[in-house]
Scaffold this motif. Structure first.
Motif, PDB file in Angstrom:
ATOM      1  N   LEU A 200       0.807  -1.217   0.000  1.00  0.00           N
ATOM      2  CA  LEU A 200       0.000   0.000   0.000  1.00  0.00           C
ATOM      3  C   LEU A 200       0.841   1.269   0.000  1.00  0.00           C
ATOM      4  N   ASP A 201       2.171   1.101  -0.029  1.00  0.00           N
ATOM      5  CA  ASP A 201       3.087   2.245  -0.049  1.00  0.00           C
ATOM      6  C   ASP A 201       2.833   3.172   1.143  1.00  0.00           C
ATOM      7  N   LEU A 202       2.788   2.577   2.336  1.00  0.00           N
ATOM      8  CA  LEU A 202       2.563   3.323   3.561  1.00  0.00           C
ATOM      9  C   LEU A 202       3.846   3.370   4.383  1.00  0.00           C
ATOM     10  N   ASN A 203       3.922   4.328   5.306  1.00  0.00           N
ATOM     11  CA  ASN A 203       5.115   4.511   6.118  1.00  0.00           C
ATOM     12  C   ASN A 203       5.111   3.719   7.416  1.00  0.00           C
ATOM     13  N   ASN A 204       3.928   3.586   8.037  1.00  0.00           N
ATOM     14  CA  ASN A 204       3.897   2.983   9.359  1.00  0.00           C
ATOM     15  C   ASN A 204       2.511   2.460   9.701  1.00  0.00           C
ATOM     16  N   ARG A 205       2.389   1.891  10.893  1.00  0.00           N
ATOM     17  CA  ARG A 205       1.134   1.279  11.339  1.00  0.00           C
ATOM     18  C   ARG A 205       0.014   2.299  11.485  1.00  0.00           C
ATOM     19  N   VAL A 206       0.358   3.525  11.838  1.00  0.00           N
ATOM     20  CA  VAL A 206      -0.667   4.554  11.984  1.00  0.00           C
ATOM     21  C   VAL A 206      -1.414   4.739  10.669  1.00  0.00           C
ATOM     22  N   GLN A 207      -0.682   4.739   9.565  1.00  0.00           N
ATOM     23  CA  GLN A 207      -1.318   4.914   8.268  1.00  0.00           C
ATOM     24  C   GLN A 207      -2.171   3.707   7.892  1.00  0.00           C
ATOM     25  N   ILE A 208      -1.750   2.510   8.314  1.00  0.00           N
ATOM     26  CA  ILE A 208      -2.600   1.333   8.110  1.00  0.00           C
ATOM     27  C   ILE A 208      -3.916   1.529   8.865  1.00  0.00           C
ATOM     28  N   ALA A 209      -3.831   1.982  10.104  1.00  0.00           N
ATOM     29  CA  ALA A 209      -5.030   2.187  10.912  1.00  0.00           C
ATOM     30  C   ALA A 209      -5.963   3.217  10.280  1.00  0.00           C
ATOM     31  N   LEU A 210      -5.393   4.315   9.806  1.00  0.00           N
ATOM     32  CA  LEU A 210      -6.206   5.350   9.161  1.00  0.00           C
ATOM     33  C   LEU A 210      -6.915   4.807   7.927  1.00  0.00           C
ATOM     34  N   LEU A 211      -6.206   4.023   7.141  1.00  0.00           N
ATOM     35  CA  LEU A 211      -6.791   3.472   5.927  1.00  0.00           C
ATOM     36  C   LEU A 211      -7.906   2.486   6.271  1.00  0.00           C
ATOM     37  N   ALA A 212      -7.698   1.693   7.310  1.00  0.00           N
ATOM     38  CA  ALA A 212      -8.733   0.750   7.739  1.00  0.00           C
ATOM     39  C   ALA A 212      -9.991   1.481   8.192  1.00  0.00           C
ATOM     40  N   TYR A 213      -9.803   2.566   8.919  1.00  0.00           N
ATOM     41  CA  TYR A 213     -10.947   3.366   9.346  1.00  0.00           C
ATOM     42  C   TYR A 213     -11.629   4.013   8.148  1.00  0.00           C
ATOM     43  N   ASP A 214     -10.836   4.578   7.258  1.00  0.00           N
ATOM     44  CA  ASP A 214     -11.417   5.226   6.077  1.00  0.00           C
ATOM     45  C   ASP A 214     -12.270   4.257   5.268  1.00  0.00           C
ATOM     46  N   ALA A 215     -11.808   3.015   5.176  1.00  0.00           N
ATOM     47  CA  ALA A 215     -12.514   2.009   4.373  1.00  0.00           C
ATOM     48  C   ALA A 215     -13.737   1.450   5.084  1.00  0.00           C
ATOM     49  N   GLY A 216     -13.915   1.780   6.355  1.00  0.00           N
ATOM     50  CA  GLY A 216     -15.054   1.281   7.105  1.00  0.00           C
ATOM     51  C   GLY A 216     -14.873  -0.129   7.627  1.00  0.00           C
ATOM     52  N   LEU A 217     -13.645  -0.657   7.625  1.00  0.00           N
ATOM     53  CA  LEU A 217     -13.417  -2.033   8.060  1.00  0.00           C
ATOM     54  C   LEU A 217     -13.701  -2.223   9.542  1.00  0.00           C
TER      55      LEU A 217
END
Length: 225
Positions: A200-217
């Motif tokens: 996903l070309d992300l820097n860290n776990r925080v960005q994974i969390a943000l993306l998960a929230y954005d997607a409604g997971l």
């Protein structure tokens, strides 16, 4: 034990002096430099090679958000922790999306700021669960439909197991807790996290969390329980 190399960035000399006095007294932290503006950060990073940058948001020439974006776009970038207040939701979100490892409030007790620097240096994000939930809800509520569809498109690159790990990261779980919940080893969790970041070309776990929230997971997971 190798000391954590720390760069302080704040336009208020009294704040810098206080942080330097507080952080410099720790045996495992070395203050390698100070900057009064984001415009000075990249040159100082090149010269001092810090592990962590403690970054103020509001500065006169180049703000901390822009400086964070510039730093995190570089190879071998140091971790960044932003200094902020509860009233800077949009700014904090921008900093986290730029790759900051977390944030601390300026009135945070000294021991907690020290702990935050140590955690970030060790590769763990620093986010208060209460404030994180508030920020995540705010993120999803802003242009929610567009943000959700874009996030889901990006997450389509993950396989089912990686998706489960992304949801667990979004819940704020540490690797050990993820391993227990998903019946895998901690090493396997770390491998999945690394693959998610790369895919996903992300820097860290925080960005994974943000993306998960954005997607409604996270909402979907709660509904399934």
């Amino acid at each position: 034990m190798t000391a954590i190399r720390l760069l302080l960035v704040d336009d208020d000399p009294l704040v810098r002096a206080g942080l330097s006095f507080m952080m410099g007294g720790a045996d495992d932290i070395e203050i390698v430099g100070e900057a009064a503006d984001g415009a000075e950060v990249e040159a100082l990073v090149d010269r001092t090679r810090p592990d962590v940058v403690l970054m103020d948001i509001r500065m006169p020439t180049v703000d901390g958000l822009t400086a964070t974006e510039r730093l995190r776009a570089r190879e071998d970038a140091p971790q960044v922790v932003v200094l902020t207040t509860f009233h800077a939701d949009e700014q904090v979100l921008r900093a986290l999306r730029a790759g900051a490892a977390g944030f601390v409030l300026k009135d945070t007790p000294p021991a907690e700021i020290l702990a935050a620097v140590r955690r970030v240096a060790a590769g763990d994000p620093v986010l208060s669960p209460t404030v994180t939930r508030q920020l995540m809800r705010h993120a999803v509520g802003t242009a929610a439909d567009t943000r959700r569809s874009r996030a889901r498109e990006r997450l389509a690159a993950l396989n089912d197991r990686e998706r489960e790990v992304a949801v667990a990261v979004g819940r704020g779980l540490a690797n050990a807790a993820i391993a227990t919940g998903l019946f895998m080893s901690v090493a396997t969790v770390k491998t999945h996290v690394s693959r998610i970041l790369a895919k996903l070309d992300l820097n860290n776990r925080v960005q994974i969390a943000l993306l998960a929230y954005d997607a409604g997971l996270l909402e979907e997971e709660q509904e399934e329980r």
